[in-house]
Scaffold this active site. Sequence first.
Site, mmCIF file in Angstrom:
data_model
loop_
_atom_site.group_PDB
_atom_site.id
_atom_site.type_symbol
_atom_site.label_atom_id
_atom_site.label_comp_id
_atom_site.label_asym_id
_atom_site.label_seq_id
_atom_site.Cartn_x
_atom_site.Cartn_y
_atom_site.Cartn_z
ATOM 1 N N GLY A 169 -1.146 -16.075 123.324
ATOM 2 C CA GLY A 169 -2.159 -15.456 122.650
ATOM 3 C C GLY A 169 -3.122 -16.650 121.830
ATOM 4 N N TYR A 170 -3.052 -17.831 122.018
ATOM 5 C CA TYR A 170 -4.392 -18.398 122.017
ATOM 6 C C TYR A 170 -4.303 -18.812 123.044
ATOM 7 C CZ TYR A 170 -1.909 -18.600 116.852
ATOM 8 O OH TYR A 170 -1.649 -18.673 115.813
ATOM 9 N N GLY B 39 4.406 -19.856 119.765
ATOM 10 C CA GLY B 39 3.711 -20.816 118.092
ATOM 11 C C GLY B 39 2.030 -20.625 118.142
ATOM 12 N N CYS C 166 0.584 -23.517 129.282
ATOM 13 C CA CYS C 166 0.575 -23.183 128.600
ATOM 14 C C CYS C 166 0.146 -23.574 127.230
ATOM 15 C CB CYS C 166 1.557 -21.561 128.846
ATOM 16 S SG CYS C 166 2.296 -20.817 127.202
ATOM 17 N N LEU C 167 1.683 -23.556 126.357
ATOM 18 C CA LEU C 167 1.351 -24.153 125.151
ATOM 19 C C LEU C 167 0.998 -25.869 125.234
ATOM 20 C CD1 LEU C 167 1.261 -24.289 121.881
ATOM 21 C CD2 LEU C 167 4.018 -25.057 121.918
ATOM 22 N N ASN D 142 1.438 -15.381 128.959
ATOM 23 C CA ASN D 142 2.469 -15.027 127.951
ATOM 24 C C ASN D 142 1.658 -16.228 126.949
ATOM 25 O OD1 ASN D 142 3.522 -14.910 126.451
ATOM 26 N ND2 ASN D 142 5.832 -15.910 126.351
ATOM 27 N N GLY E 184 5.724 -22.746 125.602
ATOM 28 C CA GLY E 184 6.523 -22.182 124.230
ATOM 29 C C GLY E 184 5.637 -21.399 123.111
ATOM 30 N N HIS F 270 1.196 -19.115 134.071
ATOM 31 C CA HIS F 270 2.717 -19.202 134.382
ATOM 32 C C HIS F 270 2.408 -19.170 136.612
ATOM 33 C CE1 HIS F 270 4.086 -20.253 130.599
ATOM 34 N NE2 HIS F 270 3.256 -18.804 130.462
ATOM 35 N N GLU G 178 4.921 -21.446 137.912
ATOM 36 C CA GLU G 178 6.811 -21.879 137.828
ATOM 37 C C GLU G 178 7.372 -19.823 137.856
ATOM 38 O OE1 GLU G 178 6.291 -20.782 133.671
ATOM 39 O OE2 GLU G 178 4.963 -21.573 134.989
#
Length: 365
Positions: A295-296, A225, A251-252, A293, A223, A336, A338
């Site tokens: 940015g944190y 943000g 990821c998130l 993918n 996700g 990722h 997947e």
Amino acid sequence: MKKAYLLLADGTLFEGKAAGYEGCSIGEVVFNTGMAGYQEVLTDPSYYGQTVCMTYPLVGNYGINFDDGESKKSWVSGYIMREMCEYPSNFRCQKSLDAYLKEQKVVGLQGIDTRRLTRILRNSGVMNGVIYTEGHEPDEKTIEEMKSYVVKDAVKSVTLSETEVHPAQGERKYRIGLMDFGVKYNIVRELCKRGCEVTVLPGFTKAEDILAAGYDGIMLSNGPGDPAENVGIVEELKKLIASGLPIFGICLGHQLMALAINAKTEKMRFGHRGVNHPVKDLDEDRTYITSQNHGYAVVGDTIDPAIARVRFVNLNDGTVEGVEHIGKPIFTVQYHPEVCPGPQDTSYLFDRFLENIDKHKGGQF
């Protein structure tokens, strides 16, 4: 063809040609190094609030089809290319990239020096920018809005409003609750083809409701943000961790789980976005090339070694790429497994998740 422009927050101006929808759009400008997969990029909810620059010089050459999208729509704020192919050639092509951008109202820009833009972002870090087509020039208020722009309420903006159930392919072996923070369709596909009935849950679903449903395991999606923005979700994840259920985060989902064990996350200078990032499995002394993918990143030395340990690290910059919990059937990865297109060597992690479920049922956790 009309002219179009990109104005960065530091005052740098790029002049090119219009692509896709005409207008004016603000976003956080980032770059993706993948040679293919532009349709997946456009439809990945993780790009919410971002203007994406593709570093590969030709984009759109195989067109757009109705099968490869990672969600129902495009989430990017803007799209930047060196050259957009106007006449795609592929037997699966169902529309051109330009037509798709127009349909999705994505303001595009082509014909600029994307290598120069990428170097600026690598040297200065990601920064805000505004793309605008000739005749849609931003006024002073818009420019100030661009400079102060922050991606907010990201998960709230992309998550489902209602539960969706996806049946298993063949015999149903497992029931999985998948928390949607901006889920990609391919996560669902990978689970379904392994005999999982997948219930996709809104990202703000309460832990009590998830546990009451009796799922065999919990999946946490990717996700957009800042993960630290999701204080309420983190509190619910703490309850899921305490339940002892098998959990797999991507990821998130990985970042939120780290916050749930009181570790910290930080914003990266320019992030990881592409399909060629080397990740080392510290247990097996083996390196994988992965798609990423984000940015944190999770700050490794803030993870309590009594609770969890770092298992995967990025070989380019040493950032945390995966965490394994001590004595619990819980693990997370930043990359990722997947992904399509891209390296698929880490898809075995879905099998590992299901093995954890079997072990949990057998009392081994």
